[in-house]
Design a protein around this motif. Sequence first.
Motif, PDB file in Angstrom:
ATOM      1  N   ARG A 171       0.828  -1.211   0.000  1.00 32.22           N
ATOM      2  CA  ARG A 171       0.000   0.000   0.000  1.00 32.22           C
ATOM      3  C   ARG A 171       0.863   1.263   0.000  1.00 32.22           C
ATOM      4  O   ARG A 171       0.550   2.239  -0.689  1.00 32.22           O
ATOM      5  CB  ARG A 171      -0.909   0.006   1.231  1.00 32.22           C
ATOM      6  N   ILE A 172       1.941   1.213   0.754  1.00 32.67           N
ATOM      7  CA  ILE A 172       2.804   2.391   0.848  1.00 32.67           C
ATOM      8  C   ILE A 172       3.632   2.557  -0.417  1.00 32.67           C
ATOM      9  O   ILE A 172       3.629   3.616  -1.054  1.00 32.67           O
ATOM     10  CB  ILE A 172       3.723   2.291   2.077  1.00 32.67           C
ATOM     11  N   SER A 173       4.352   1.510  -0.817  1.00 37.02           N
ATOM     12  CA  SER A 173       5.289   1.624  -1.934  1.00 37.02           C
ATOM     13  C   SER A 173       4.577   1.908  -3.250  1.00 37.02           C
ATOM     14  O   SER A 173       4.995   2.783  -4.023  1.00 37.02           O
ATOM     15  CB  SER A 173       6.113   0.335  -2.047  1.00 37.02           C
ATOM     16  N   VAL A 174       3.499   1.179  -3.533  1.00 35.97           N
ATOM     17  CA  VAL A 174       2.784   1.399  -4.790  1.00 35.97           C
ATOM     18  C   VAL A 174       2.060   2.741  -4.776  1.00 35.97           C
ATOM     19  O   VAL A 174       1.986   3.428  -5.806  1.00 35.97           O
ATOM     20  CB  VAL A 174       1.812   0.249  -5.066  1.00 35.97           C
ATOM     21  N   SER A 175       1.550   3.142  -3.620  1.00 34.29           N
ATOM     22  CA  SER A 175       0.897   4.460  -3.529  1.00 34.29           C
ATOM     23  C   SER A 175       1.880   5.583  -3.817  1.00 34.29           C
ATOM     24  O   SER A 175       1.515   6.598  -4.433  1.00 34.29           O
ATOM     25  CB  SER A 175       0.278   4.655  -2.144  1.00 34.29           C
ATOM     26  N   VAL A 176       3.140   5.412  -3.407  1.00 35.24           N
ATOM     27  CA  VAL A 176       4.159   6.409  -3.730  1.00 35.24           C
ATOM     28  C   VAL A 176       4.368   6.480  -5.236  1.00 35.24           C
ATOM     29  O   VAL A 176       4.432   7.572  -5.818  1.00 35.24           O
ATOM     30  CB  VAL A 176       5.483   6.080  -3.011  1.00 35.24           C
ATOM     31  N   GLY A 177       4.474   5.316  -5.896  1.00 37.93           N
ATOM     32  CA  GLY A 177       4.640   5.309  -7.343  1.00 37.93           C
ATOM     33  C   GLY A 177       3.479   5.980  -8.054  1.00 37.93           C
ATOM     34  O   GLY A 177       3.675   6.795  -8.967  1.00 37.93           O
ATOM     35  N   LEU A 178       2.270   5.657  -7.640  1.00 38.37           N
ATOM     36  CA  LEU A 178       1.094   6.287  -8.244  1.00 38.37           C
ATOM     37  C   LEU A 178       1.050   7.778  -7.937  1.00 38.37           C
ATOM     38  O   LEU A 178       0.690   8.589  -8.798  1.00 38.37           O
ATOM     39  CB  LEU A 178      -0.176   5.596  -7.730  1.00 38.37           C
ATOM     40  N   GLY A 179       1.405   8.143  -6.702  1.00 37.03           N
ATOM     41  CA  GLY A 179       1.394   9.558  -6.332  1.00 37.03           C
ATOM     42  C   GLY A 179       2.382  10.376  -7.134  1.00 37.03           C
ATOM     43  O   GLY A 179       2.084  11.513  -7.547  1.00 37.03           O
ATOM     44  N   VAL A 180       3.568   9.815  -7.369  1.00 38.22           N
ATOM     45  CA  VAL A 180       4.577  10.516  -8.180  1.00 38.22           C
ATOM     46  C   VAL A 180       4.034  10.786  -9.572  1.00 38.22           C
ATOM     47  O   VAL A 180       4.148  11.900 -10.110  1.00 38.22           O
ATOM     48  CB  VAL A 180       5.873   9.685  -8.252  1.00 38.22           C
ATOM     49  N   VAL A 181       3.418   9.779 -10.182  1.00 36.59           N
ATOM     50  CA  VAL A 181       2.885   9.939 -11.537  1.00 36.59           C
ATOM     51  C   VAL A 181       1.732  10.941 -11.556  1.00 36.59           C
ATOM     52  O   VAL A 181       1.645  11.788 -12.459  1.00 36.59           O
ATOM     53  CB  VAL A 181       2.424   8.570 -12.079  1.00 36.59           C
ATOM     54  N   LEU A 182       0.850  10.875 -10.560  1.00 39.45           N
ATOM     55  CA  LEU A 182      -0.290  11.791 -10.528  1.00 39.45           C
ATOM     56  C   LEU A 182       0.138  13.236 -10.281  1.00 39.45           C
ATOM     57  O   LEU A 182      -0.583  14.169 -10.663  1.00 39.45           O
ATOM     58  CB  LEU A 182      -1.278  11.349  -9.445  1.00 39.45           C
ATOM     59  N   LEU A 183       1.293  13.430  -9.658  1.00 45.92           N
ATOM     60  CA  LEU A 183       1.821  14.787  -9.491  1.00 45.92           C
ATOM     61  C   LEU A 183       2.569  15.262 -10.729  1.00 45.92           C
ATOM     62  O   LEU A 183       2.362  16.383 -11.207  1.00 45.92           O
ATOM     63  CB  LEU A 183       2.757  14.836  -8.274  1.00 45.92           C
ATOM     64  N   ALA A 184       3.452  14.416 -11.257  1.00 45.58           N
ATOM     65  CA  ALA A 184       4.343  14.846 -12.330  1.00 45.58           C
ATOM     66  C   ALA A 184       3.672  14.870 -13.697  1.00 45.58           C
ATOM     67  O   ALA A 184       3.925  15.776 -14.500  1.00 45.58           O
ATOM     68  CB  ALA A 184       5.566  13.923 -12.375  1.00 45.58           C
ATOM     69  N   MET A 185       2.815  13.890 -13.971  1.00 44.91           N
ATOM     70  CA  MET A 185       2.255  13.766 -15.321  1.00 44.91           C
ATOM     71  C   MET A 185       1.396  14.965 -15.740  1.00 44.91           C
ATOM     72  O   MET A 185       1.634  15.543 -16.802  1.00 44.91           O
ATOM     73  CB  MET A 185       1.455  12.471 -15.442  1.00 44.91           C
ATOM     74  N   PRO A 186       0.374  15.378 -14.958  1.00 47.54           N
ATOM     75  CA  PRO A 186      -0.440  16.513 -15.426  1.00 47.54           C
ATOM     76  C   PRO A 186       0.344  17.810 -15.533  1.00 47.54           C
ATOM     77  O   PRO A 186       0.151  18.581 -16.480  1.00 47.54           O
ATOM     78  CB  PRO A 186      -1.553  16.601 -14.376  1.00 47.54           C
ATOM     79  N   ILE A 187       1.232  18.064 -14.570  1.00 47.48           N
ATOM     80  CA  ILE A 187       2.030  19.296 -14.628  1.00 47.48           C
ATOM     81  C   ILE A 187       2.944  19.277 -15.851  1.00 47.48           C
ATOM     82  O   ILE A 187       2.989  20.230 -16.637  1.00 47.48           O
ATOM     83  CB  ILE A 187       2.856  19.473 -13.346  1.00 47.48           C
ATOM     84  N   GLY A 188       3.679  18.185 -16.034  1.00 50.53           N
ATOM     85  CA  GLY A 188       4.597  18.094 -17.153  1.00 50.53           C
ATOM     86  C   GLY A 188       3.894  18.121 -18.487  1.00 50.53           C
ATOM     87  O   GLY A 188       4.371  18.761 -19.439  1.00 50.53           O
ATOM     88  N   ALA A 189       2.740  17.445 -18.590  1.00 50.29           N
ATOM     89  CA  ALA A 189       2.016  17.402 -19.859  1.00 50.29           C
ATOM     90  C   ALA A 189       1.501  18.790 -20.252  1.00 50.29           C
ATOM     91  O   ALA A 189       1.626  19.205 -21.414  1.00 50.29           O
ATOM     92  CB  ALA A 189       0.863  16.410 -19.770  1.00 50.29           C
TER      93      ALA A 189
END
Length: 289
Positions: free
Chosen positions: A87-105
């Motif tokens: 729950r912790i490790s995968v949530s971090v991976g998903l959180g990173v993508v949800l933060l970086a992807m919309p801003i970067g796109a």
Amino acid sequence: MSIAMNKTSRFDWGGLFYRLSLHPQMIIGNVIVAIVLCVMIFAPWIAPYEPTKLDILNRLAAPSAKHWFGTDQIGRDIFSRVVYGSRISVSVGLGVVLLAMPIGAVVGAFSGLAGGKVDTAIMRVMDVMLSFPAFVMAIALAAALGPSLTNAMFAIAVLRIPFYVRLARGQALSLRERSYVKAAETFGSSRIRTVCRHIVPNALAPVLVQAMLDIGAAILTASALSFIGLGAQEPAAEWGAMVATGRNFLLDQWWFPTFPGLAILITAIGFNLFGDGLREMTDPRMQGR
């Protein structure tokens, strides 16, 4: 007429399975990702013990029917901690993508559409960020913000933004010459509206593929930061922190760091295989290989 419409609107499952059969690595990735997500969701029902429950009398116990992955230095069940750690490790991976992807796109699409000095300024900033080794920058940012899982996730997300900016910019440079973009600008659409309404949705496929690949990379990076003490802190059941604690017992109690390490490895491989397969399925240049 209604029967014909129903037939034509029915999803082509056969075609989907045929395409998946051409990319066996995606099937493997799908299975791994599905298992990991199920473990995340049903962790309270899968784990036989609470992840923080102490059992001093059974500290450093070897794997057995009672403790499948053994116990750690204070008697906590490693299997339960690995399960909850998903729950912790995968949530971090998903959180990173949800933060970086919309801003970067959005930034990348705006940069490609704007062109000129705006594009040059944005891309030079991205080049500066990419010029530093990614993990060294992650360490510096996480150390500056303070050791915690949230700060580690934020640091990794900041470092992933330039990759999305460059990818979205390349798509925007191609899409800005399309007739519908020209028409939107002719009718007075602002650049932000054009980016969000026309550029980003049509550039989404390669960005989503990059996001799938980034989840595995983010899990590895977050685990590495936890390993050196800049990520999750005790008593959190995070895979990288578990490996860091268990490395001192590797020679005599091999199970302590091994099972969390395998969880990191298998999860990262699963998301990478899924992303690679998705890229091959969506990239016409890779069809037929």
